[in-house]
Each structure stands twice: as C-alpha cells, then as structure tokens.
Design a protein around this motif. Structure first.
Motif, mmCIF file in Angstrom:
data_model
loop_
_atom_site.group_PDB
_atom_site.id
_atom_site.type_symbol
_atom_site.label_atom_id
_atom_site.label_comp_id
_atom_site.label_asym_id
_atom_site.label_seq_id
_atom_site.Cartn_x
_atom_site.Cartn_y
_atom_site.Cartn_z
ATOM 1 N N ARG A 60 0.831 -1.197 0.000
ATOM 2 C CA ARG A 60 0.000 0.000 0.000
ATOM 3 C C ARG A 60 0.874 1.260 0.000
ATOM 4 N N ALA A 61 1.929 1.232 0.783
ATOM 5 C CA ALA A 61 2.831 2.390 0.829
ATOM 6 C C ALA A 61 3.521 2.600 -0.515
ATOM 7 N N LEU A 62 3.910 1.519 -1.177
ATOM 8 C CA LEU A 62 4.544 1.643 -2.494
ATOM 9 C C LEU A 62 3.599 2.298 -3.498
ATOM 10 N N VAL A 63 2.338 1.884 -3.495
ATOM 11 C CA VAL A 63 1.361 2.459 -4.423
ATOM 12 C C VAL A 63 1.203 3.956 -4.179
ATOM 13 N N THR A 108 7.949 4.150 8.492
ATOM 14 C CA THR A 108 8.568 2.895 8.907
ATOM 15 C C THR A 108 7.491 1.812 8.901
ATOM 16 N N ILE A 109 7.736 0.748 8.172
ATOM 17 C CA ILE A 109 6.741 -0.320 8.013
ATOM 18 C C ILE A 109 6.711 -1.199 9.268
ATOM 19 N N GLU A 110 5.515 -1.447 9.774
ATOM 20 C CA GLU A 110 5.348 -2.304 10.944
ATOM 21 C C GLU A 110 5.725 -3.748 10.616
ATOM 22 N N PRO A 111 6.089 -4.541 11.639
ATOM 23 C CA PRO A 111 6.272 -5.978 11.410
ATOM 24 C C PRO A 111 4.976 -6.610 10.906
#
Length: 438
Positions: free
Chosen positions: A31-34, A245-248
């Motif tokens: 989702r973050a990449l999009v 920062t992406i969560e685990p």
C-alpha cells in the motif's frame, strides 16, 4: 529448492523459548509503495518487506515509470529503506508480471488507467483463476478502457491507459475480496472526480485491510469520508510524499507464536505495535482463547503456552489469512473447533479450505469442510507429506504441525518466500532459541 522437494519439519523436543523479529508487513509495504508511486514527490519507506509479493509490486510500479531505489543499511544502527520517486507521467506500452500477488492484481490496474498507453497484466497460472471481474467492471464504470476479450473478468488482460481517469461514483461487489475497495481508495485521489465507492453484495470480508488503506491514504494528505457503512468517498487532490517505517507483519508472526502453544514454551515477537490496523493483531485474543498468556513486555509481545491447546469457535472473516495456522493448532487441541466466515479464502493462493482439510486429514486428522467454515475434531496425527499448493500459509501451517508430529514433510516450503523470506532459517533459529542471522 524445487517445488517437489520435501522439507523435514523439525519436531520440538523441549519448550521453545525465543525472541523473534519478523520482517515488515506485506500489506503495508505494498500500500505504501502504491501511494508513493502516485505522490507529488519522493517518499522513503524504512524497513519495507523484501519478498516475492513486494518485489513484484516494485517491479510493476517501475514498469509504469516510478523509480524505486533500494538503500541498504550501511551504518551501524541504520535500517534499510526504499526511496520512491514517482514518474511525472505514468508510462504505458509495458507489461506487468503479477506472479500470484493479489495486491498487484488488484492495486495496479487502477494505476495503469492513469498511464499514457496500454499496460498488459499476466502472472502465474493461479492468477488466471483469482477473481477480478468486479474491479474490471468498476474501473469501466469510472471511465477506464480494459481489454479482457476471451476471458472476461480474468487475467491476462490489458488496461488501455489514456493518461487519466474520470472517476466518480461506483458500486462494487467486494464480497470476494476487500482488495477491490482498497484498490480504488489508494488511487482515487488521482482520478479527476475522485471516487465514491459503495459496496453492494454479500458480506464484506477483511475490513481491517480497508481500514489500513483509509488510514494510509489520510496520512498522505488525502480526504476520505468513511462515515457511512460500506461507503468510502475520496476527494481528488495531491497525494503527499511520506516518510514511513513499516510495521512488522503480524500475520507472519502467527506460526512463531503458535510454537509457544504447541511446545508449552514462550515466544516474544519484537516491535509488536500497541495500536495497529493489521488484522493479525487479533492473534492476542485468539491465542489467549486457545490457552496462551499474551502480554506486552519491554521486548515486544510475549505469548506463553500452558502445554494444553483449547478448541475454539471463531468467526475469522476479518482475519481469514490466519486460518491455516489456527487450523493447525485446532488439530492439536483438547476439544473441537469451528472456524467460521472463511469461505472467501477459497479464492486465495489456493482453495484454502479444501487444502487445509485434505492435508490435515492426510496426517490422520478429522477436519470437515463446509462451504464457509471448517469443523476440526482432535485426533492422533502421524507423519507424512504436507502439500502446500504454492500457498505460503499452508507451508507454515505444516511447520507448526511438525513441531508436535514427528515425520511431517512439507512439500515446496520455498513458497513461503512469497511473504516471508528464508522461513526455514528463521524456523531453525526459533527452535534453537537464537537470533536469526540471515
């Protein structure tokens, strides 16, 4: 490792005591990449997941003109990241390899409609079977032109990008996959009229993933109105670049926490967020019902097993991806279990209900498969081959069973690379009680 190769799932000889760091969330990473690829400037994503699904997403966005730079952790204490620079104009005349990644299949076609030329989508054979018809119909209603001649509503297909999309109001039946809704929310701000999405049809599964999309879109400066149940209105406008920062990945933590219950040990997952939209957070409740004690510590979320696993009656409609692991625990429980609301996972990487029933029963279990649920009775299990059907969550479920059942051999354990790189190395470190050094 070939798809036919068998991995001897290690049996536990004593309670496991370990602290585990799981990689970033696949759902949040993609989702973050999009959003970053559609933003008005560069974004930085720290600790993104690097797995087959996220690399396929990065490859798809690169094919459409985005620049994604992999920045390694070069200094002590630094963390790896992806620097994403959006294209001034999304480019067509290209092809997208989706593999078997549902997020690529659903999230990228709306972006392709914004490109300046045709974008062809194809992937693994399973991608031709997974549903996309409701999204295709919705995109057409919003002004997109899509060529799916010969196999309507299925891949392969071509989105004929025209450099933009009208957008507006649309109804969609997302009962087969909440990703249909998330796909439109993630791109909607870039449509000329935004998007007003209303779900019509059967029960909408996996609502936490839509909540994740809404939260991330808002964090990117986009106005979203979700005040009405099963309706989402996204106003048109700029998508702001983010530093995140992406969560685990809490769903990928499931087999490791399950090991605490199976062995009567204690497993801590590092950096478990105190607040999150990830549906995997419900593991704290589920595992407690099954006999664990789960609590936050300074090191993360710790789950302790009591040596006994209890049967449960659970509605897993919003957390259905946990089903394979929960089913494996239920097969080892002291009483019957009923896992409900999970019919939609028949359309995931494989028909997960049929696969779970076949593989646990193949080891001597008693699983009854119903259209929307599984009924699991405890039974003495024995070793044997546990087939995975190219499904990463089937593979990890086989590993969980192998802790208690000597002689379980997991076929194609490498399929775990879809979302969890080097699972076997991480599993070996878990049993050894050491930090994973991969």
């Amino acid at each position: 490792m070939s798809r036919d190769e068998l991995w001897d799932a290690p049996a536990a000889t004593e309670p496991i005591r370990a602290r585990v760091t799981v990689p970033g969330s696949k759902s949040a990473t993609n989702r973050a990449l999009v959003l970053a690829a559609l933003a008005e400037g560069p974004s930085t994503l720290y600790r993104p997941l690097r797995s087959r699904d996220t690399l396929l997403m990065a490859g798809a966005l690169r094919a459409l003109g985005a620049e994604i730079e992999d920045v390694p952790a070069t200094a002590a204490g630094a963390v790896a990241s992806w620097l994403v620079k959006p294209a001034e104009q999304l480019t067509g005349g290209t092809e997208v390899d989706m593999g078997a990644a549902g997020t690529v299949m659903r999230f990228v076609p709306p972006i392709a409609a914004l490109a300046d030329g045709p974008v062809r989508f194809d992937g693994d054979p399973r991608s031709h079977e997974r549903p996309v018809g409701p999204l295709v119909d919705a995109l057409r209603a919003l002004g997109a032109e899509i060529d799916d001649a010969g196999h309507p509503g299925h891949f392969p297909l071509t989105v004929l990008g025209r450099g933009g999309l009208r957008g507006g109001a649309v109804e969609i039946d997302a009962s087969a996959s909440s990703q249909f809704v998330s796909a439109l929310l993630l791109s909607g701000a870039r449509f000329a009229e935004g998007v007003d999405v209303r779900h019509v049809g059967g029960r909408l599964p996996s609502l936490p993933y839509i909540a994740m999309a809404v939260q991330m879109v808002r964090e990117a400066g986009v106005e979203v109105d979700d005040s009405e149940p099963e309706r989402w209105q996204v106003r048109p406008g700029a998508i702001k670049p983010v530093t995140q920062t992406i969560e685990p990945d809490l769903s990928n933590a499931a087999p490791f926490l399950a090991a605490a219950l199976v062995t009567g040990g204690a497993v801590t997952i590092a950096d478990w967020p105190r607040q999150t939209t990830q549906p995997g957070d419900r593991l704290r409740e589920i595992l407690t019902l099954m006999g664990a004690t789960c609590e936050f510590t300074e090191s993360g979320l710790e789950c302790r097993g009591s040596g006994t696993i209890h049967g449960v009656d659970l509605d897993l409609a919003d957390e259905a991806e946990l089903t394979p692991t929960i089913a494996a625990l239920a097969a080892l429980a002291d009483g019957p279990s009923r896992l409900r609301g999970i019919g939609h996972i028949r359309l995931h990487e494989t028909d997960r209900l049929a696969a779970i029933a076949a593989e646990i029963n193949g080891l001597g279990g008693r699983v009854k498969e119903l259209p929307e649920e599984l009924l699991i009775e405890p039974a003495p299990l024995h070793g044997g081959v546990f087939h995975t059907y190219e499904d990463h969550r089937l593979a990890t479920a086989g590993a969980v069973l192998g802790l208690a059942v000597p002689g379980v051999q997991v076929q194609d354990v490498a399929t775990t690379g879809k979302t969890l790189p080097d699972f076997t190395g991480r599993w070996a470190a878990l049993l050894a009680g050491t930090d994973y050094a991969g």
